[in-house]
Scaffold this active site. Structure first.
Site, PDB file in Angstrom:
ATOM      1  CB  THR A   1      -0.924   0.008   1.227  1.00 29.83           C
ATOM      2  OG1 THR A   1      -1.715  -1.182   1.215  1.00 29.83           O
ATOM      3  CG2 THR A   1      -1.841   1.204   1.228  1.00 29.83           C
ATOM      4  CD  GLU A   2       3.595   3.047  -3.729  1.00 26.44           C
ATOM      5  OE1 GLU A   2       3.229   4.041  -4.406  1.00 26.44           O
ATOM      6  OE2 GLU A   2       4.511   2.293  -4.062  1.00 26.44           O
TER       7      GLU A   2
ATOM      8  N   GLY B   1      -4.043   2.432  -2.747  1.00 28.35           N
ATOM      9  CA  GLY B   1      -4.656   1.596  -1.709  1.00 28.35           C
ATOM     10  C   GLY B   1      -5.383   0.444  -2.374  1.00 28.35           C
TER      11      GLY B   1
ATOM     12  CB  ILE C   1       3.820  -0.850   6.460  1.00 32.86           C
ATOM     13  CG1 ILE C   1       3.811  -0.189   5.077  1.00 32.86           C
ATOM     14  CG2 ILE C   1       4.513  -2.204   6.432  1.00 32.86           C
ATOM     15  CD1 ILE C   1       2.980  -0.909   4.040  1.00 32.86           C
TER      16      ILE C   1
ATOM     17  NE  ARG D   1     -27.911  -1.849  33.674  1.00 33.59           N
ATOM     18  CZ  ARG D   1     -27.764  -0.845  34.523  1.00 33.59           C
ATOM     19  NH1 ARG D   1     -27.157  -1.041  35.694  1.00 33.59           N
ATOM     20  NH2 ARG D   1     -28.214   0.356  34.219  1.00 33.59           N
TER      21      ARG D   1
ATOM     22  CD  GLN E   1     -28.230   0.991  21.369  1.00 36.58           C
ATOM     23  OE1 GLN E   1     -27.218   1.501  20.892  1.00 36.58           O
ATOM     24  NE2 GLN E   1     -29.217   1.686  21.906  1.00 36.58           N
TER      25      GLN E   1
ATOM     26  N   GLY F   1     -25.140   2.720  28.310  1.00 35.07           N
ATOM     27  CA  GLY F   1     -24.110   3.710  28.612  1.00 35.07           C
ATOM     28  C   GLY F   1     -22.806   3.098  29.060  1.00 35.07           C
TER      29      GLY F   1
ATOM     30  CD  GLU G   1      -4.883  -8.907   3.437  1.00 30.37           C
ATOM     31  OE1 GLU G   1      -4.392  -9.494   2.473  1.00 30.37           O
ATOM     32  OE2 GLU G   1      -4.208  -8.226   4.228  1.00 30.37           O
TER      33      GLU G   1
END
Length: 378
Positions: A122-123, A127, A153, A266, A334, A338, A361
């Protein structure tokens, strides 16, 4: 599909992940680096270089074994994939395209966990369009002189050597032609790495640029054929996609586990939220998606082991498993409400880590292009 050896590997990997990875996951996320002792233990337990033959220092295992270990490791910490991808996956170019001398010099210590390797494709401007490589290699006597910059990288700042792709012929009509792969050692003059990137997640998998400035690479360090580097890179993508799909499966499994655990603990309105129908429906959807991803991942790994062509199926596995990881992590957070947004809960880290999976990838968009094109060819 699974043999007794696979169940033994799963048991070993699960115990290792629970004992060695889970306790340090928060610290690794904070510091951005795995302790060297953990890397050494991975090798000592025979979990390094899983798919590399024993004659080259590996475990001589199959892709199902690699997927199993990847799933179990990433269920506890998604970024732990770097402990495996650097050895089993980065070893593939040396294994399939290296000379015997290159295998002995670079593959053996990598498989044994004594060195770290990177993969420099990759550059900044290349990409998804990896054929747009702008790094150049100029022939000069008994060497090539490389100039360019690679980006994103994995293990760039820590690697001992890297496979670097560069243009050896800039006059080709097709931009994917004229690219050559080189084995480049990080200690050579002209090799440097940028500062580690500050990422949203997978902090334990350190990432940086690699900069090449008039770097001389001896011709014996050409990997594969001159001008055939793009083919080399593409030929190992199927295995890479299955590996990331297994990583995604682990992330999804970890997120589901956290949701189930929290839902049982919970209490709201006088009872555990696990008793509420909406919680049960959410968990049912999550578990179904995780199981579907599991079947897809191991089906493709099995085909890889039978040396079948899996380009379409590997893209499907990567696409579905990575997007499932993000969806399940989101639903799990979710369910946590919180508290899921707080760092003291593992789902906050899993949520951040999972977001890279549909991107690296090969993005989900690229996977869809691969799948669609191949289906239409049939």
């Amino acid at each position: 599909m699974f043999e007794k050896k696979h169940e033994m590997i799963r048991k070993l990997a699960r115990e290792f992940a629970e004992r060695e990875l889970a306790p340090i996951a928060v610290e690794v996320d904070r510091t951005g680096l795995y302790p060297k002792a953990v890397w050494e233990k991975v090798a000592r337990y025979g979990l390094s270089g899983i798919t590399i033959p024993r004659e080259y220092g590996g475990a001589g295992g199959d892709y199902k074994s690699l997927a199993i270990v990847m799933e179990e490791f990433c269920a506890k910490d998604v970024s732990s994939a770097s402990l495996l991808m650097g050895n089993s996956l980065s070893g593939a170019p040396y294994l399939y395209f290296g000379t015997e001398e290159q295998k002995r010099k670079y593959l053996v210590p990598l498989a044994e966990g004594r060195t770290i390797a990177s993969f420099g494709l990759t550059e900044p401007g290349a990409g998804s369009d990896s054929g747009a490589t702008s790094t150049v290699a100029r022939e000069d006597g008994d060497a090539y002189v490389l100039n360019g910059r690679k980006t994103f990288i994995t293990m760039g700042p820590l690697c001992d050597y890297a496979v670097i792709f560069a243009k050896t012929d800039t006059g080709c009509k097709r931009k994917t032609d004229g690219i050559t792969a080189f084995i480049v050692e990080s200690g050579w003059k002209g090799f440097s790495s940028g500062k580690p990137e500050e990422k949203l997640g997978i902090h334990g998998s350190i990432t940086s640029d690699i900069i090449l400035e008039d770097l001389r690479v001896p011709k014996e360090n050409v990997l594969g054929e001159v001008g055939k580097g793009f083919h080399l890179a593409m030929s190992i993508l199927d295995a890479g996609r299955v590996t990331v799909a297994a990583q995604s499966l682990g992330a999804a499994k970890g997120a589901l586990d956290e949701a189930v655990k929290y839902a049982k603990e919970r209490v709201q309105f006088g009872q555990p939220i696990a008793r509420f129908q909406n919680t049960q429906f959410a968990i049912a959807d999550m578990a179904t998606k995780v199981e579907a991803a599991r079947q897809l991942v191991y089906s493709v790994a099995d085909k890889l082991d039978r040396k079948e062509k899996v380009t379409t199926e590997a893209a499907m596995a990567k696409l579905f498993a990575s997007e499932t990881a993000v969806e399940v992590a989101n639903k799990s957070l979710q369910i946590h409400g919180g508290y899921g947004y707080m760092r003291e809960y593992a789902i906050e880290r899993i949520y951040r880590d999972a977001r890279i999976l549909p991107i690296y990838e090969g993005t989900s968009e690229i996977q869809r292009l691969v799948i669609g094109a191949n289906i239409l060819k049939r």
